[in-house]
Design an enzyme around this catalytic site. Sequence first.
Site, PDB file in Angstrom:
ATOM      1  N   PHE A 126      -5.042   4.615   0.349  1.00 48.26           N
ATOM      2  CA  PHE A 126      -6.118   3.738  -0.141  1.00 48.26           C
ATOM      3  C   PHE A 126      -5.748   2.984  -1.418  1.00 48.26           C
ATOM      4  O   PHE A 126      -6.537   2.883  -2.344  1.00 48.26           O
ATOM      5  CB  PHE A 126      -7.418   4.536  -0.373  1.00 48.26           C
ATOM      6  CG  PHE A 126      -7.743   5.542   0.683  1.00 48.26           C
ATOM      7  CD1 PHE A 126      -7.620   5.221   2.036  1.00 48.26           C
ATOM      8  CD2 PHE A 126      -8.177   6.810   0.361  1.00 48.26           C
ATOM      9  CE1 PHE A 126      -7.940   6.149   3.024  1.00 48.26           C
ATOM     10  CE2 PHE A 126      -8.490   7.749   1.338  1.00 48.26           C
ATOM     11  CZ  PHE A 126      -8.368   7.413   2.671  1.00 48.26           C
ATOM     12  N   HIS A 127      -4.526   2.427  -1.455  1.00 49.33           N
ATOM     13  CA  HIS A 127      -4.077   1.698  -2.639  1.00 49.33           C
ATOM     14  C   HIS A 127      -3.646   0.263  -2.311  1.00 49.33           C
ATOM     15  O   HIS A 127      -2.585  -0.176  -2.748  1.00 49.33           O
ATOM     16  CB  HIS A 127      -2.885   2.416  -3.285  1.00 49.33           C
ATOM     17  CG  HIS A 127      -3.180   3.765  -3.833  1.00 49.33           C
ATOM     18  ND1 HIS A 127      -2.183   4.666  -4.187  1.00 49.33           N
ATOM     19  CD2 HIS A 127      -4.356   4.389  -4.104  1.00 49.33           C
ATOM     20  CE1 HIS A 127      -2.733   5.775  -4.636  1.00 49.33           C
ATOM     21  NE2 HIS A 127      -4.059   5.630  -4.588  1.00 49.33           N
ATOM     22  N   PRO A 128      -4.417  -0.515  -1.592  1.00 49.93           N
ATOM     23  CA  PRO A 128      -3.975  -1.880  -1.301  1.00 49.93           C
ATOM     24  C   PRO A 128      -3.872  -2.705  -2.581  1.00 49.93           C
ATOM     25  O   PRO A 128      -4.700  -2.597  -3.482  1.00 49.93           O
ATOM     26  CB  PRO A 128      -5.062  -2.422  -0.367  1.00 49.93           C
ATOM     27  CG  PRO A 128      -6.267  -1.603  -0.677  1.00 49.93           C
ATOM     28  CD  PRO A 128      -5.752  -0.240  -1.016  1.00 49.93           C
ATOM     29  N   ASP A 169       0.860  -1.181   0.000  1.00 45.19           N
ATOM     30  CA  ASP A 169       0.000   0.000   0.000  1.00 45.19           C
ATOM     31  C   ASP A 169       0.898   1.232   0.000  1.00 45.19           C
ATOM     32  O   ASP A 169       2.057   1.188   0.416  1.00 45.19           O
ATOM     33  CB  ASP A 169      -0.903  -0.008   1.232  1.00 45.19           C
ATOM     34  CG  ASP A 169      -1.992   1.060   1.195  1.00 45.19           C
ATOM     35  OD1 ASP A 169      -2.236   1.631   0.116  1.00 45.19           O
ATOM     36  OD2 ASP A 169      -2.599   1.319   2.252  1.00 45.19           O
ATOM     37  N   HIS A 170       0.354   2.333  -0.476  1.00 49.28           N
ATOM     38  CA  HIS A 170       1.066   3.609  -0.451  1.00 49.28           C
ATOM     39  C   HIS A 170       0.685   4.357   0.824  1.00 49.28           C
ATOM     40  O   HIS A 170      -0.488   4.668   1.041  1.00 49.28           O
ATOM     41  CB  HIS A 170       0.702   4.448  -1.673  1.00 49.28           C
ATOM     42  CG  HIS A 170       1.270   3.914  -2.954  1.00 49.28           C
ATOM     43  ND1 HIS A 170       0.594   3.952  -4.153  1.00 49.28           N
ATOM     44  CD2 HIS A 170       2.468   3.331  -3.220  1.00 49.28           C
ATOM     45  CE1 HIS A 170       1.341   3.425  -5.101  1.00 49.28           C
ATOM     46  NE2 HIS A 170       2.478   3.028  -4.560  1.00 49.28           N
TER      47      HIS A 170
END
Length: 553
Positions: free
Chosen positions: A488-490, A314-315
């Site tokens: 919110f980048h899983p 994630d980021h």
Amino acid sequence: MSQEVASFDYVVVGAGSAGCLLANRLSADPSNRVLLIEAGKPDNYHWIHIPVGYLYCIGNPRADWMYSTQPDKGLNGRSLLYPRGKTLGGCSSINGMIYMRGQARDYDNWAALTGEEAWGWDASLRDFMAHEDHHKLDGGADPATGDNSRFSDLHGHGGEWRVEKQRLRWEVLDSFARAATQIGIPASDDFNTGDNSGVGYFDVNQKSGWRWNTSKAFLRPVASRPNLTVWTEAQVERLTFDTGLDGMPRCTGVSLHKGGRLRQVQALRETILSAGAVNSPQILQLSGIGPADLLQSHGITPLRDAPVGENLQDHLQIRAVFKVKARTLNALANSFLGKARIGAEYLFRRSGPMSMAPSQLGAFTRSGPGRPHANLEYHVQPLSLEAFGEKLHAFPAITVSVCNLNPTSRGHVRIASADFRDAPLISPNYLATDEDRQVAAESLKQVRQIMAQPAMAGYQPEEYKPGIQYQSDQELARLAGDIATTIFHPAGTVKMGRADDSSAVLDPHLRVKGVGGLRVVDASIMPEITSGNTNSPTVMIAEKAARWILAGQ
């Protein structure tokens, strides 16, 4: 509880960024009967479609699964909200709307890791362009030069996925962009050429000031197809299996709950999981595909021992806040007259703060001279607040968020029980490596360097968060743990890879290894996260996968 059985050729689980495109492409042949299953409600909630409505969708069970992470050591024991879209359009209905492909090297690396050339940049670019409707090609030419050749090789026009310019600018953000150029970050008018290095305003998935989600793009135009069925408020309990002719397990469909009834759905050709990087591994584990010891601990008989749920990436964005002597959204949004002006501007012109993405200005650059490529992404906003969902500060300020594009930390997603209604346990394991902590410190130092440039001097910036008293790399890395949040980048939890890659759950065409009739098509398939926002890469993945599915490849 009564059971009903329905039969389709293709069953797609999850009507999000990938699932909506898949349903469109698979049902284009009228002989294919397609079922699209969504656990959430239709996307008829008004805040989904107003761009600023993400504020009212995230953390709202009407559109969000309402997940949270386990307490994270790298975040000094904090737990984070972990929004995931639960409505038609999935995360494209609640996200930041930023159109971002990443870097060419991301896709060339996927090709190397999987041995499949079709994942390389050149082939993936064609899949991006296949569904794109890019503003740079409106009217057939670049309005600045009258020539479209520069853009037509990189962007598509007439596709379903609309990409537009943002509908507002801020003077303080323009000044930040000039300050970034003063430390050597070049200006950019297009982050989607394969090299996103530079600073400029993000393009967004909007249409005439409205959010453009994948439901509007890919589902609504084909809603009348008699061979396409869409079920909302239908939650999958588990996948169903029998034994194929080759002796391997074969997925035969799904068992789901809808309208208070348990239903069995048969997939005559394929079942495709597009439930996302959290829910796809959850469904696989509940169905007996996952780490054997985890499954057995919950009383689930393993069908296939596989590293499902591992490799979570994630980021993590570090939010630095600077007080400034300037007009920012803080003052405008904290007054009655200001709110009235904002509402009127959107009502009559579809512009202004209600039309804006959560982040307007972006930058991609290296955290240090030794880095071979851009490994940082900036999201710069003309506002500030203590935490997402809280009121804006009473003083004028801007937020400079920066994230490590290529984290080396890896987390996991694991079921909490054998009950499909129980939320899975999400452990991102942020800042777990020395490299990630070093990049965090370097990025905060770079933020300070930009804010100290002449272009920002007139605003008299004053660091509010994290605070100038923190100077050493060790202090800054620890402070990153205190103030950083997910962007919110899983991704990566059902990884694809070569046949001999024991860490890969899927083959290069996204079929579950050792299981027939089952693919996964969403952000979970990424072996390594893209160097940018992940929504449009997920749509591209679905475009490529749809072609393979239809070809039986």
